[in-house]
Design a protein around this motif. Structure first.
Motif, mmCIF file in Angstrom:
data_model
loop_
_atom_site.group_PDB
_atom_site.id
_atom_site.type_symbol
_atom_site.label_atom_id
_atom_site.label_comp_id
_atom_site.label_asym_id
_atom_site.label_seq_id
_atom_site.Cartn_x
_atom_site.Cartn_y
_atom_site.Cartn_z
ATOM 1 N N PRO A 384 -57.436 55.225 74.319
ATOM 2 C CA PRO A 384 -57.738 56.658 74.397
ATOM 3 C C PRO A 384 -56.961 57.413 75.470
ATOM 4 O O PRO A 384 -56.748 58.623 75.330
ATOM 5 N N GLN A 385 -56.534 56.745 76.553
ATOM 6 C CA GLN A 385 -55.945 57.473 77.680
ATOM 7 C C GLN A 385 -54.719 58.304 77.309
ATOM 8 O O GLN A 385 -54.585 59.450 77.770
ATOM 9 N N PRO A 386 -53.767 57.793 76.504
ATOM 10 C CA PRO A 386 -52.616 58.638 76.164
ATOM 11 C C PRO A 386 -53.007 59.948 75.476
ATOM 12 O O PRO A 386 -52.355 60.980 75.696
ATOM 13 N N TYR A 387 -54.069 59.921 74.670
ATOM 14 C CA TYR A 387 -54.528 61.148 74.016
ATOM 15 C C TYR A 387 -55.165 62.093 75.039
ATOM 16 O O TYR A 387 -54.938 63.306 74.994
ATOM 17 N N GLU A 388 -55.962 61.541 75.943
ATOM 18 C CA GLU A 388 -56.565 62.378 76.979
ATOM 19 C C GLU A 388 -55.492 63.015 77.856
ATOM 20 O O GLU A 388 -55.602 64.191 78.225
ATOM 21 N N GLN A 389 -54.454 62.223 78.191
ATOM 22 C CA GLN A 389 -53.387 62.759 79.032
ATOM 23 C C GLN A 389 -52.633 63.885 78.329
ATOM 24 O O GLN A 389 -52.377 64.944 78.915
ATOM 25 N N LEU A 390 -52.285 63.679 77.054
ATOM 26 C CA LEU A 390 -51.568 64.705 76.312
ATOM 27 C C LEU A 390 -52.415 65.963 76.157
ATOM 28 O O LEU A 390 -51.924 67.094 76.332
ATOM 29 N N ALA A 391 -53.699 65.788 75.865
ATOM 30 C CA ALA A 391 -54.584 66.951 75.721
ATOM 31 C C ALA A 391 -54.714 67.713 77.030
ATOM 32 O O ALA A 391 -54.722 68.951 77.051
ATOM 33 N N SER A 392 -54.803 66.989 78.146
ATOM 34 C CA SER A 392 -54.953 67.665 79.437
ATOM 35 C C SER A 392 -53.713 68.483 79.781
ATOM 36 O O SER A 392 -53.817 69.569 80.382
ATOM 37 N N VAL A 393 -52.521 67.989 79.410
ATOM 38 C CA VAL A 393 -51.296 68.732 79.676
ATOM 39 C C VAL A 393 -51.262 70.009 78.844
ATOM 40 O O VAL A 393 -50.927 71.093 79.349
ATOM 41 N N TYR A 394 -51.612 69.903 77.561
ATOM 42 C CA TYR A 394 -51.662 71.107 76.725
ATOM 43 C C TYR A 394 -52.673 72.106 77.278
ATOM 44 O O TYR A 394 -52.421 73.314 77.337
ATOM 45 N N ARG A 395 -53.815 71.612 77.710
ATOM 46 C CA ARG A 395 -54.854 72.507 78.224
ATOM 47 C C ARG A 395 -54.401 73.154 79.534
ATOM 48 O O ARG A 395 -54.639 74.349 79.768
ATOM 49 N N ARG A 396 -53.724 72.379 80.388
ATOM 50 C CA ARG A 396 -53.273 72.909 81.674
ATOM 51 C C ARG A 396 -52.263 74.036 81.492
ATOM 52 O O ARG A 396 -52.193 74.958 82.294
ATOM 53 N N HIS A 397 -51.482 73.952 80.426
ATOM 54 C CA HIS A 397 -50.462 74.966 80.173
ATOM 55 C C HIS A 397 -50.939 76.041 79.200
ATOM 56 O O HIS A 397 -50.133 76.821 78.691
ATOM 57 N N GLY A 398 -52.243 76.072 78.940
ATOM 58 C CA GLY A 398 -52.810 77.152 78.147
ATOM 59 C C GLY A 398 -52.752 76.975 76.649
ATOM 60 O O GLY A 398 -53.059 77.912 75.916
ATOM 61 N N HIS A 399 -52.411 75.786 76.151
ATOM 62 C CA HIS A 399 -52.337 75.544 74.713
ATOM 63 C C HIS A 399 -53.625 74.847 74.255
ATOM 64 O O HIS A 399 -53.640 73.655 73.929
ATOM 65 N N ASP A 400 -54.730 75.623 74.230
ATOM 66 C CA ASP A 400 -56.029 75.028 73.915
ATOM 67 C C ASP A 400 -56.100 74.505 72.489
ATOM 68 O O ASP A 400 -56.733 73.474 72.228
#
Length: 530
Positions: A384-400
């Motif tokens: 699961p971690q790679p998905y959590e990491q990718l999602a957090s990057v999108y969220r951090r840059h405003g791509h909800d």
């Protein structure tokens, strides 16, 4: 030998060498001199002629016997050009102002512990045995350009160049034209400048071609523009103040590993790009690179399914992966930390291990659906971690929206790892509310069920429980009353279906509870992420 005349027993060539020495001129008549005469001239030199500086300069001379200058102290520069030696010179422990050997032919060279105040040059030479500079201390640059160095004929695995535990005050210029047949051993050596291997040819297909464990370089390790190393290049625990530059280099032949650099510390770039070719795995775990690591336009040739690049637990400012063509082997980046991860999935290999990888930005910017196939290439299966990491990057840059797409993909892949009851429940959450990341699905389900229930009860309305004072029956409100388990509009208490109509009512109640439960589970997941 304190006089101005050469010993009478010396040959004519040796007496001419004596006279040239006193005048500081080249002795270059192509003759033959004994090594013992050269040694005597250097250790007990005659006085120079008035107005001249005495020094030894030999060109096109054949030196017979063993030139033994072990522990000798020679104040000036020993210059030997195009000379041929019948035995390997011995300079062990010698102290020279400088050593300049150009175009010479030697059966070997022993210079263990050699000290030079200035440069040490062995360029354009052919050395048929080991060149041993173990523990040497060179005040300036070590030149090896254009030389051909070999180990002993029947022992090709022996080190052709031994530069262990040495100190070089300038650069090691070992680039254009250098050929080493055997191992070049630079372990535990300190180089204040750069090590230049541009267009060098290092060949030891049976083993390690370059041993540079714990090598300390103040400048660059420069193998740009045509370095060919046939064998394993070992840079484990090296320290490089500048960059490790292998653009256009070709490494490896006949081994599982082409480059081994575990624990290397690099002050600038680590570039294996722009036409770089490796015939074997790149093993780079636990490396620290202050600037970028680049594999753009690199080719790593390994069999399908075998490790192509291993870079576990490493740290870099930027990591670029853009293999061309994509490697058939696998890439392991697990637990690596970078600031910027650069590259597109079409340039990455078929298998990529991303567990524990941490990054702050992705370049170029792509929608989530363009990067999700990369996370599905893990040869060890879902984590699961790679998905959590990718999602957090999108969220951090405003791509909800992209972040929700990634989280939905994570839940979908997780479903395959669950036992069958969990897979059923997961499937229901996916279909109904998209695990909470697609809440509009619940709205459309509710609307479809509402329309169906309204039409059904409009055609076959239920019977009132109190025929004397029945309220007005409203099919839509009655359907909604059945669907929403915690809401009471009074219709369900006033009317009761009978006969076959009971089954649709029970189904609506079950669907209501299912929608409510899955929506609550999805909302709880969203709130935990927030």
């Amino acid at each position: 030998m304190s006089g101005s005349l050469a010993p009478s027993e010396w040959s004519r060539n040796e007496r001419s060498m004596w006279a040239a020495f006193r005048r500081g001129e080249w002795y270059a008549d192509g003759g033959e001199v004994r090594a013992a005469a050269v040694r005597r001239l250097l250790i007990a030199p005659p006085p120079p002629e008035p107005g001249h500086l005495a020094r030894l300069r030999l060109r096109d001379v054949r030196v017979t016997g063993r030139l033994d200058l072990a522990e000798a102290v020679v104040g000036g520069t020993l210059r030997l050009h195009n000379c041929r030696f019948t035995q390997a010179p011995c300079l062990d422990g010698a102290s020279l102002g400088a050593l300049e050997m150009r175009g010479c032919s030697l059966p070997g060279l022993s210079a263990v512990g050699l000290t030079t105040g200035w440069k040490c040059e062995i360029s354009g030479c052919r050395v048929e045995g080991p060149t041993d500079l173990y523990g040497a201390s060179i005040g300036g640059t070590l030149h090896l350009e254009g030389s051909h160095l070999t180990g002993r004929g029947e022992r090709r695995g022996e080190s052709a160049l031994q530069l262990l535990c040495a100190t070089v005050g300038g650069d090691i210029q070992a680039g254009t034209g250098l050929r080493v047949d055997g191992c070049a051993d630079l372990r535990d050596t300190s180089v204040r400048g750069s090590v230049v291997l541009t267009r060098a040819l290092l060949g030891n297909p049976a083993g390690t071609v370059l041993k540079a464990n714990r090598l300390h370089i103040g400048g660059d390790l420069n193998g740009r523009g045509g370095l060919v190393a046939e064998g394993i290049v070992d840079l484990c625990d090296a320290r490089v103040g500048g960059g490790v530059l292998f653009e256009g280099a070709s490494l490896g032949a006949g081994h599982e590993t082409a480059l081994r650099a575990h624990g290397i510390d690099v002050g600038a770039e680590f570039n294996c790009c722009d036409g770089f070719t490796a015939r074997g795995r790149l093993a780079l775990s636990n490396i620290t690179v202050r600037s970028k690591v680049s594999f753009a336009d690199a080719r790593i040739d390994v069999p399908a399914g075998r490790p192509a690049l291993t870079s576990r637990r490493s740290t870099a400012s930027e990591l670029t992966l853009g293999l061309a063509p994509p490697a058939r082997g696998t890439v392991d980046l697990s637990h690596t930390r970078v600031t910027v991860l650069r590259g597109t999935p079409d340039g990455w290999p078929e298998g990529v291990r991303m567990e524990g990888v941490v990054y702050e930005s992705l370049l170029p910017q792509l929608p989530a659906r363009g990067r999700l196939p990369l996370l599905a290439r893990d040869p060890q299966g879902f984590t699961p971690q790679p998905y959590e990491q990718l999602a957090s990057v999108y969220r951090r840059h405003g791509h909800d929206a992209d972040a929700r797409t990634v989280q939905l993909a994570k839940q979908t892949r997780l479903r395959a790892t669950l036992p069958w009851p969990g897979r059923v429940w997961s499937r229901l959450q996916d279909v109904t509310v998209g695990y909470g990341y697609r809440p509009m699905r619940a709205v459309w389900w509710l609307a479809a069920i509402m329309v169906s229930g309204t039409l059904l009860f409009s055609r076959w309305p239920p019977q009132p429980l109190d025929p004397g004072r029945p309220p007005r029956f409203q099919p839509a409100v009655y359907t909604l009353d059945l669907l929403l388990p915690l809401v009471d509009f009074g219709q369900e208490r006033a009317f009761s279906p009978d006969g076959a109509l009971q089954w649709p009512a029970v189904l609506l109640i079950c669907l209501g509870w299912l929608l409510a439960t899955t929506a609550a589970a999805g909302a709880n997941r969203i709130l935990r992420r927030a």
